[in-house]
Design a protein around this motif. Sequence first.
Motif, PDB file in Angstrom:
ATOM      1  N   LEU A 153      97.423  53.866  61.910  1.00  0.00           N
ATOM      2  CA  LEU A 153      96.300  54.406  61.139  1.00  0.00           C
ATOM      3  C   LEU A 153      96.180  55.912  61.317  1.00  0.00           C
ATOM      4  O   LEU A 153      95.833  56.631  60.368  1.00  0.00           O
ATOM      5  CB  LEU A 153      95.003  53.713  61.546  1.00  0.00           C
ATOM      6  N   ARG A 191      87.181  59.163  58.980  1.00  0.00           N
ATOM      7  CA  ARG A 191      88.462  59.579  58.404  1.00  0.00           C
ATOM      8  C   ARG A 191      88.234  60.468  57.196  1.00  0.00           C
ATOM      9  O   ARG A 191      88.864  61.523  57.039  1.00  0.00           O
ATOM     10  CB  ARG A 191      89.274  58.342  58.012  1.00  0.00           C
ATOM     11  N   TYR A 198      90.324  44.656  57.064  1.00  0.00           N
ATOM     12  CA  TYR A 198      89.116  43.825  57.026  1.00  0.00           C
ATOM     13  C   TYR A 198      89.480  42.424  56.536  1.00  0.00           C
ATOM     14  O   TYR A 198      89.071  41.413  57.119  1.00  0.00           O
ATOM     15  CB  TYR A 198      88.068  44.462  56.124  1.00  0.00           C
ATOM     16  N   TYR A 228      86.113  51.507  49.727  1.00  0.00           N
ATOM     17  CA  TYR A 228      86.192  50.459  50.747  1.00  0.00           C
ATOM     18  C   TYR A 228      85.075  49.434  50.536  1.00  0.00           C
ATOM     19  O   TYR A 228      85.325  48.218  50.554  1.00  0.00           O
ATOM     20  CB  TYR A 228      86.086  51.095  52.128  1.00  0.00           C
ATOM     21  N   GLY A 256      85.007  48.853  60.121  1.00  0.00           N
ATOM     22  CA  GLY A 256      85.931  49.515  59.212  1.00  0.00           C
ATOM     23  C   GLY A 256      85.274  50.643  58.444  1.00  0.00           C
ATOM     24  O   GLY A 256      85.867  51.704  58.239  1.00  0.00           O
ATOM     25  N   LEU A 280      84.815  53.742  60.673  1.00  0.00           N
ATOM     26  CA  LEU A 280      86.095  54.424  60.838  1.00  0.00           C
ATOM     27  C   LEU A 280      86.465  55.219  59.593  1.00  0.00           C
ATOM     28  O   LEU A 280      86.871  56.383  59.671  1.00  0.00           O
ATOM     29  CB  LEU A 280      87.195  53.401  61.128  1.00  0.00           C
ATOM     30  N   LEU A 281      86.316  54.584  58.444  1.00  0.00           N
ATOM     31  CA  LEU A 281      86.720  55.225  57.202  1.00  0.00           C
ATOM     32  C   LEU A 281      85.830  56.417  56.881  1.00  0.00           C
ATOM     33  O   LEU A 281      86.302  57.437  56.358  1.00  0.00           O
ATOM     34  CB  LEU A 281      86.690  54.209  56.054  1.00  0.00           C
ATOM     35  N   GLU A 295      94.183  50.586  53.124  1.00  0.00           N
ATOM     36  CA  GLU A 295      94.662  49.881  54.304  1.00  0.00           C
ATOM     37  C   GLU A 295      93.495  49.358  55.145  1.00  0.00           C
ATOM     38  O   GLU A 295      93.615  48.321  55.809  1.00  0.00           O
ATOM     39  CB  GLU A 295      95.530  50.821  55.136  1.00  0.00           C
ATOM     40  N   TYR A 296      92.354  50.047  55.089  1.00  0.00           N
ATOM     41  CA  TYR A 296      91.184  49.597  55.838  1.00  0.00           C
ATOM     42  C   TYR A 296      90.605  48.326  55.222  1.00  0.00           C
ATOM     43  O   TYR A 296      90.161  47.425  55.938  1.00  0.00           O
ATOM     44  CB  TYR A 296      90.136  50.713  55.911  1.00  0.00           C
TER      45      TYR A 296
END
Length: 304
Positions: free
Chosen positions: A243, A117, A100, A66, A110, A113-114, A95-96
């Motif tokens: 998501l 995840r 963005y 990312y 982001g 979150l990632l 997808e993240y």
Amino acid sequence: MKPFFVFSGQGAQAVGMGKDLVEAFPAAKARFEEADAVLGYDQSSIIFDGPAEKLTESRYCQPAIYTMSCAALDAFREKFPEVKPVACAGLSLGEYGALYAGGAFRFAEGLKLLAQRAELMDRACRSTSGGMASVLSGDPEVIREVCAACGIDVANFNSPGQIVISGEKEKLAEAVEELKNRGMRKVIVLNVAGAFHSRLMAPAGEALKPVLEAAPMTVPAVPVYHNYTAAPAKDVAELRANLAAQVAGSVRWEECVRAMVAAGGDAMIEFGPGNVLTGLLRRTLPDVPYFNVNSVESLDSLAL
């Protein structure tokens, strides 16, 4: 040109990725420095120096890809500020990066979150015995039928002739054998840490829901085509739901690409390490031009 922007998924990582961009573009350097501060550890050293085994672990790999992909995007924006996407999409964790790029959240949000995840998926991998296999040149309906009979899932519809299946290792082995018995000779078991995008990831998807609910985000200004639905979300509630569902759901990548072209996209720009998505595009829509942004050299060679 009306490009659509796409972002790399797990497996594209490489030690040293993005280092030349950081040295050449202030925007890319800012992304890496921000990531180190947000994560609370020296992610840059892991990305630039390895070891590769550590960078491959989901909890490090996903935030790293990312960061590198967003840094590549921001370097591109620094050099080509006039080029805007008509749509965005990313493969799995990508997808993240797409969100963005589309303006759904800031880089730091982001990344947070990632990181969560990745930790939840890593935990799911450690608590199960899962695997994945790539089926080449197989009939999608037969693959679906065999997966259902064996109790596993279709993880990725990547392109015509490339479907990835996922599930518990023993059941996966049964499915691989059955697919070969049905004439599909090109079935390759993948070297992965777990059964991504399968029912074995469902606990991770459930645990991610409250994290997503608490995270600030908006409907992106640029349409982002989701893996789970192959369409943009209508509102923030659907965005969050997509998501969460994506963690254990199938990645409908071929549909996403076709939908972005149908919506007016006439060229693809891939951000992030490697060129996996470029390869998938060539098998899906070979007449659509493509560009990769993953290094200073790649940016210097762009003629847009």
